[in-house]
Design an enzyme around this catalytic site. Structure first.
Site, PDB file in Angstrom:
ATOM      1  N   CYS A   2      50.273 -61.188 115.726  1.00 36.32           N
ATOM      2  CA  CYS A   2      50.270 -61.411 116.799  1.00 36.32           C
ATOM      3  C   CYS A   2      51.834 -61.126 117.594  1.00 36.32           C
ATOM      4  O   CYS A   2      52.803 -61.229 116.587  1.00 36.32           O
ATOM      5  CB  CYS A   2      50.298 -62.747 117.337  1.00 36.32           C
ATOM      6  SG  CYS A   2      48.530 -62.915 116.965  1.00 36.32           S
ATOM      7  N   ARG A  27      53.119 -53.896 116.225  1.00 34.55           N
ATOM      8  CA  ARG A  27      52.624 -54.668 115.453  1.00 34.55           C
ATOM      9  C   ARG A  27      51.017 -54.733 115.338  1.00 34.55           C
ATOM     10  O   ARG A  27      50.442 -55.476 114.374  1.00 34.55           O
ATOM     11  CB  ARG A  27      53.111 -56.156 115.729  1.00 34.55           C
ATOM     12  CG  ARG A  27      54.725 -56.457 115.662  1.00 34.55           C
ATOM     13  CD  ARG A  27      55.218 -57.532 116.600  1.00 34.55           C
ATOM     14  NE  ARG A  27      54.779 -58.770 115.946  1.00 34.55           N
ATOM     15  CZ  ARG A  27      55.543 -59.641 115.247  1.00 34.55           C
ATOM     16  NH1 ARG A  27      56.695 -59.234 115.038  1.00 34.55           N
ATOM     17  NH2 ARG A  27      54.981 -60.869 114.874  1.00 34.55           N
ATOM     18  N   TRP A  77      46.218 -60.402 117.445  1.00 31.43           N
ATOM     19  CA  TRP A  77      45.720 -59.748 116.441  1.00 31.43           C
ATOM     20  C   TRP A  77      44.697 -60.789 115.608  1.00 31.43           C
ATOM     21  O   TRP A  77      45.064 -61.716 115.219  1.00 31.43           O
ATOM     22  CB  TRP A  77      46.771 -59.267 115.166  1.00 31.43           C
ATOM     23  CG  TRP A  77      46.542 -58.813 114.070  1.00 31.43           C
ATOM     24  CD1 TRP A  77      46.199 -59.546 113.059  1.00 31.43           C
ATOM     25  CD2 TRP A  77      46.119 -57.443 113.796  1.00 31.43           C
ATOM     26  NE1 TRP A  77      45.753 -58.622 111.727  1.00 31.43           N
ATOM     27  CE2 TRP A  77      45.681 -57.431 112.379  1.00 31.43           C
ATOM     28  CE3 TRP A  77      46.133 -56.306 114.397  1.00 31.43           C
ATOM     29  CZ2 TRP A  77      45.396 -56.134 111.740  1.00 31.43           C
ATOM     30  CZ3 TRP A  77      46.172 -55.112 113.950  1.00 31.43           C
ATOM     31  CH2 TRP A  77      45.612 -54.968 112.396  1.00 31.43           C
ATOM     32  N   ASN A 103      51.224 -67.510 117.299  1.00 33.71           N
ATOM     33  CA  ASN A 103      51.010 -66.505 116.349  1.00 33.71           C
ATOM     34  C   ASN A 103      50.960 -67.210 114.954  1.00 33.71           C
ATOM     35  O   ASN A 103      51.732 -68.090 114.735  1.00 33.71           O
ATOM     36  CB  ASN A 103      52.398 -65.512 116.182  1.00 33.71           C
ATOM     37  CG  ASN A 103      52.285 -64.588 115.041  1.00 33.71           C
ATOM     38  OD1 ASN A 103      51.128 -64.534 114.322  1.00 33.71           O
ATOM     39  ND2 ASN A 103      53.318 -63.682 114.963  1.00 33.71           N
ATOM     40  N   GLY A 104      49.943 -67.010 114.067  1.00 33.86           N
ATOM     41  CA  GLY A 104      49.890 -67.663 112.783  1.00 33.86           C
ATOM     42  C   GLY A 104      48.599 -68.445 112.682  1.00 33.86           C
ATOM     43  O   GLY A 104      47.495 -67.963 113.411  1.00 33.86           O
ATOM     44  N   GLU A 488      47.410 -47.527  90.541  1.00 38.23           N
ATOM     45  CA  GLU A 488      48.014 -47.956  91.794  1.00 38.23           C
ATOM     46  C   GLU A 488      49.533 -47.190  91.680  1.00 38.23           C
ATOM     47  O   GLU A 488      50.076 -46.663  92.604  1.00 38.23           O
ATOM     48  CB  GLU A 488      48.086 -49.316  92.167  1.00 38.23           C
ATOM     49  CG  GLU A 488      48.853 -49.497  93.590  1.00 38.23           C
ATOM     50  CD  GLU A 488      48.258 -48.866  94.933  1.00 38.23           C
ATOM     51  OE1 GLU A 488      46.995 -48.487  94.740  1.00 38.23           O
ATOM     52  OE2 GLU A 488      48.843 -48.956  95.872  1.00 38.23           O
ATOM     53  N   LYS A 492      50.789 -44.320  94.332  1.00 37.08           N
ATOM     54  CA  LYS A 492      51.977 -44.669  95.191  1.00 37.08           C
ATOM     55  C   LYS A 492      53.036 -43.530  94.835  1.00 37.08           C
ATOM     56  O   LYS A 492      53.684 -42.889  95.924  1.00 37.08           O
ATOM     57  CB  LYS A 492      52.837 -45.763  95.086  1.00 37.08           C
ATOM     58  CG  LYS A 492      52.000 -47.116  95.667  1.00 37.08           C
ATOM     59  CD  LYS A 492      52.117 -47.128  97.147  1.00 37.08           C
ATOM     60  CE  LYS A 492      50.855 -46.540  97.521  1.00 37.08           C
ATOM     61  NZ  LYS A 492      49.742 -47.410  97.662  1.00 37.08           N
ATOM     62  N   GLU A 495      51.666 -39.963  96.264  1.00 39.44           N
ATOM     63  CA  GLU A 495      51.573 -40.037  97.812  1.00 39.44           C
ATOM     64  C   GLU A 495      53.166 -39.587  98.534  1.00 39.44           C
ATOM     65  O   GLU A 495      53.096 -39.096  99.276  1.00 39.44           O
ATOM     66  CB  GLU A 495      51.321 -41.378  98.326  1.00 39.44           C
ATOM     67  CG  GLU A 495      49.754 -41.610  98.703  1.00 39.44           C
ATOM     68  CD  GLU A 495      49.507 -42.630  99.232  1.00 39.44           C
ATOM     69  OE1 GLU A 495      49.735 -43.874  98.728  1.00 39.44           O
ATOM     70  OE2 GLU A 495      48.927 -42.730 100.353  1.00 39.44           O
ATOM     71  N   HIS A 511      43.070 -40.141  73.344  1.00 40.44           N
ATOM     72  CA  HIS A 511      41.900 -39.014  73.332  1.00 40.44           C
ATOM     73  C   HIS A 511      42.166 -38.063  74.231  1.00 40.44           C
ATOM     74  O   HIS A 511      41.025 -37.402  74.525  1.00 40.44           O
ATOM     75  CB  HIS A 511      40.741 -40.208  74.039  1.00 40.44           C
ATOM     76  CG  HIS A 511      40.328 -41.250  72.980  1.00 40.44           C
ATOM     77  ND1 HIS A 511      39.536 -41.103  71.765  1.00 40.44           N
ATOM     78  CD2 HIS A 511      40.489 -42.637  73.146  1.00 40.44           C
ATOM     79  CE1 HIS A 511      39.549 -42.465  71.160  1.00 40.44           C
ATOM     80  NE2 HIS A 511      40.032 -43.199  72.136  1.00 40.44           N
ATOM     81  N   LYS A 608      46.723 -42.136 107.874  1.00 41.01           N
ATOM     82  CA  LYS A 608      46.691 -43.456 107.569  1.00 41.01           C
ATOM     83  C   LYS A 608      45.138 -43.876 107.372  1.00 41.01           C
ATOM     84  O   LYS A 608      45.059 -44.736 106.654  1.00 41.01           O
ATOM     85  CB  LYS A 608      47.587 -44.343 108.760  1.00 41.01           C
ATOM     86  CG  LYS A 608      47.430 -45.858 108.404  1.00 41.01           C
ATOM     87  CD  LYS A 608      48.141 -46.412 106.920  1.00 41.01           C
ATOM     88  CE  LYS A 608      48.164 -47.806 106.688  1.00 41.01           C
ATOM     89  NZ  LYS A 608      48.603 -48.126 105.560  1.00 41.01           N
TER      90      LYS A 608
HETATM   91  O1  M6R Z   1      42.006 -47.944 105.120  1.00 41.54           O
HETATM   92  P1  M6R Z   1      41.464 -47.844 103.751  1.00 41.54           P
HETATM   93  O2  M6R Z   1      41.752 -49.241 102.978  1.00 41.54           O
HETATM   94  O3  M6R Z   1      39.971 -47.987 103.710  1.00 41.54           O
HETATM   95  O4  M6R Z   1      41.975 -46.651 103.192  1.00 41.54           O
HETATM   96  C1  M6R Z   1      41.603 -46.088 101.814  1.00 41.54           C
HETATM   97  C2  M6R Z   1      42.628 -45.175 101.250  1.00 41.54           C
HETATM   98  O5  M6R Z   1      42.693 -44.104 102.396  1.00 41.54           O
HETATM   99  C3  M6R Z   1      43.965 -45.892 101.425  1.00 41.54           C
HETATM  100  O6  M6R Z   1      44.155 -46.772 100.490  1.00 41.54           O
HETATM  101  C4  M6R Z   1      45.027 -44.847 100.823  1.00 41.54           C
HETATM  102  O7  M6R Z   1      44.718 -44.437  99.746  1.00 41.54           O
HETATM  103  C5  M6R Z   1      46.318 -45.077 100.961  1.00 41.54           C
HETATM  104  N1  M6R Z   1      47.284 -44.235 101.606  1.00 41.54           N
HETATM  105  C6  M6R Z   1      47.127 -45.488  99.749  1.00 41.54           C
HETATM  106  O8  M6R Z   1      48.271 -45.841  99.721  1.00 41.54           O
END
Ligand code: M6R
Length: 613
Positions: A2, A27, A77, A103-104, A488, A492, A495, A511, A608
């Site tokens: 929020c 936000r 939110w 907010n909270g 992960e 990262k 990406e 393997h 995103k």
């Molecule tokens: O909104 P979502 O969590 O469903 O998105 C899934 C993936 O597209 C998302 O996690 C993507 O891999 C990110 N860019 C990773 O940093």
């Protein structure tokens, strides 16, 4: 997350509030509202029409009182109660003379609401917030001034909040209080303001202040008085605002980009996701999980579906579900599940995980599951998202909006949300007794401080990033819950740095992929858990001349293990360790991408929210 703004002593208060709300839009929000003190009455407007609520408000505000100088505004939110006009803030008390924004999360709202209703207060929303306005109303009726009434009311409240209140009976006062949720105050020539973040205040005052936990502020035109919750006066903390900051710089709160801001918001995201999860008897409760307990007790298999970082969070959850709830758990890439013939039925719990709640692959996998008769639950960061509306049950992460394409704080919040789901299944199935569930919840509560500690070691990561300059090939290795952490870390890195990075279960190296390990290749190894097995796998990489970076908990013996060691705080239960061990990997990806001059918030080729197949 929020956004709040309050103003007093300001000609054209409504315009200043609208402008403040627009500056807080980044936000994220699903509804918005304003209230103005108009002489001896309050004027209020609220809108909940999706992403254009502030604009909608502007449209409907035609009949606004012209001369008002005091008022509050809010972008909501949603957490407790859906994004409807009734749940939008400001909330009014029974007299209609008092308006409040928050907010909270008020953790004890349910127990506060019952006696308030018993004393005749009428509630008009499903929010946790509304108890606050009635508590302040009672203190005002007992003779307190506005700020004093707010101070007394907050004494009854558990949880996290920033809260701002105005009253038609004190038209020159904005009263505000906070605990764990940021709130700033600003004072100018004949004006006073409060807001959730500096972006809403920049350029509007001469002096800026940060409220600290359990402080209450009385803001009047040109003046600010702050007391603690016991009523003792305190000197407000002055904040220096960089004169070069424009609104966008202020939205990043001084960080260079949203990604690093969001990485540093992780302790809060984890803490908020854990808030308000224990009932009066100490049992774990997840209010928004709408699936009947009996249906969940009957479940004989859990299938988690997700994409990207959300998929990796699901992989961590598999270990927790199997260990705590003693249920078979599968984790599926969402885009794969729907094109095979998955065996799903009414006793298969299908759990979707999605930051956005809109990812098409995950949405369609959940729809497929529903067609098979399986109960579905979505772990979502967005309350009104399509998946949250369509699934049988929801469990919200409370990370606040994530702007950067690379998911960080939502990933951590997803892991702890899924841990809560695993624990609640264990509780209902009786595979863990109340004491064991309580002990695990206590361990979860310690995570925000450990994440903070891990973030405090960013300089170590920077030094390693400097040493790795020029490397182009990375392997990330881990075992058990360290394996999804490795995946992960690799995701990262690719990406945002565009470097080649693969995540592997460390035991699998020999393997096949070991053939690719040679001098110049970087191997990042997550030591915990199964340290001894990891040591052998690390030795395999060292023997082939790789540059080895080890992520090791404090106290672990790392002698001879590799070229660089990134220490992380030790976590009591290895199942919870990913929440901490992934942090240096996020920081490493960020540091390497920045050194390459990349736009970390908007990496090439990526969106995103992915709403195509
Ligand atoms: O909104 P979502 O969590 O469903 O998105 C899934 C993936 O597209 C998302 O996690 C993507 O891999 C990110 N860019 C990773 O940093």
């Amino acid at each position: 997350m929020c956004g709040i703004i309050g103003v007093t002593g300001t000609d054209g208060a409504l315009d200043v509030i609208f402008e403040g709300l627009r500056r807080l839009e980044y936000r994220g929000y699903d509804s918005a509202g304003v209230a103005l003190v108009d002489g001896a009455t309050l004027w209020r407007r609220r809108a909940a029409d999706g992403t254009h609520s502030v604009d909608d408000l502007v449209q409907t505000a035609g009949a606004a009182p012209g001369g008002a100088t005091t008022g509050i505004g809010h972008t909501r939110w949603a957490t407790h109660g859906g994004p409807t006009p009734e749940n939008a803030h400001p909330h009014l008390d029974c007299t209609g003379q008092l308006a409040l924004v928050h907010n909270g999360i008020i953790e004890n709202h349910a127990e506060l609401r019952v006696p308030l209703e018993g004393r005749g207060h009428v509630f008009r929303s499903q929010t946790d917030t509304e108890v606050l306005v009635h508590l302040v109303e009672e203190e005002l009726a007992a003779g307190a001034g506005l700020a004093e009434a707010l101070r007394r009311a907050l004494g009854a409240v558990r949880g996290a909040f920033s809260v701002v209140v105005v009253s038609a009976n004190e038209p020159d006062v904005v009263a505000a209080g906070r605990r764990s949720v940021p709130l700033l105050a600003a004072v100018g020539e004949g004006t006073g303001l409060v807001a959730s973040d500096i972006s809403a205040l920049v350029g509007r005052a001469e002096r800026y202040f940060a409220l600290e936990d359990d402080q209450v502020a009385e803001v009047r035109p040109g003046s600010l008085r702050v007391v603690d919750l016991a009523g003792g006066p305190v000197e407000p903390t002055a904040v220096v605002v960089d004169p070069a900051w424009d609104v966008e710089a202020a939205q990043k709160a001084g960080f260079d980009d949203f990604m690093t801001k969001e990485i540093h918001e992780q302790p809060r995201a984890v803490a908020d996701t854990l808030l308000d999860r224990r009932g009066p008897d100490g049992a774990l409760v997840i209010d928004e999980l709408r699936v009947p307990v009996d249906d969940l007790r009957a479940v004989d298999k859990v299938v988690v579906v997700a994409c990207g970082s959300s998929y990796h969070a699901g992989m961590v959850a598999k270990y927790a579900i199997e260990r705590w709830a003693r249920l078979p758990a599968e984790v599926e890439i969402a885009s794969e599940l729907r094109y095979r013939d998955p065996v799903l039925h009414e006793r298969t719990l299908v759990v979707g995980v999605s930051q956005s709640g809109e990812t098409l692959d995950t949405l369609e996998a959940l729809r497929e599951a529903r067609r098979s008769g399986a109960p579905t639950v979505i772990v979502s960061n967005v309350v009104h998202a399509t998946m949250a509306r369509e699934a049988d049950g929801v469990l919200y992460t409370r990370a606040g909006p994530e702007v950067s394409v690379a998911s960080t704080k939502c990933h951590l919040a997803q892991i702890v949300a899924l841990d809560l789901l695993a624990l609640v299944l264990a509780q209902w199935r009786g595979t863990m007794g109340p004491a064991a569930v309580g002990a695990e919840l206590d361990r979860l509560q310690r995570l925000p401080a450990l994440v903070e500690d891990a973030l405090g070691r960013a300089k170590d990561v920077d030094a390693v990033a400097d040493a790795l300059a020029g490397a182009r090939d990375y392997f990330f290795l881990g075992r058990h819950v360290g394996f999804p952490v490795a995946l992960e870390g690799a995701l990262k890195l690719k990406e945002i740095s565009y470097l080649r990075a693969e995540g592997y279960p460390a035991g699998e190296l020999k393997h096949g992929p070991l053939a690719l390990v040679e001098p110049g290749v970087v191997v990042v190894a997550v030591l915990e858990p199964l340290q001894d097995k990891m040591r052998s796998n690390i030795a395999e990489a060292v023997a082939r001349g790789a540059t080895v970076v080890v992520v090791a908990p404090d106290g672990a013996d790392v002698a001879g293990l590799g070229d660089h060691v990134l220490r992380v705080p030790r976590v009591d239960d290895p199942i919870l360790a990913p929440v901490v061990t992934v942090v240096p990997l996020q920081l490493l990806a960020y540091a390497l991408a920045r050194r390459l001059g990349n736009d970390v918030d908007r990496p090439r080729n990526l969106a995103k929210t992915v709403t195509v197949e």
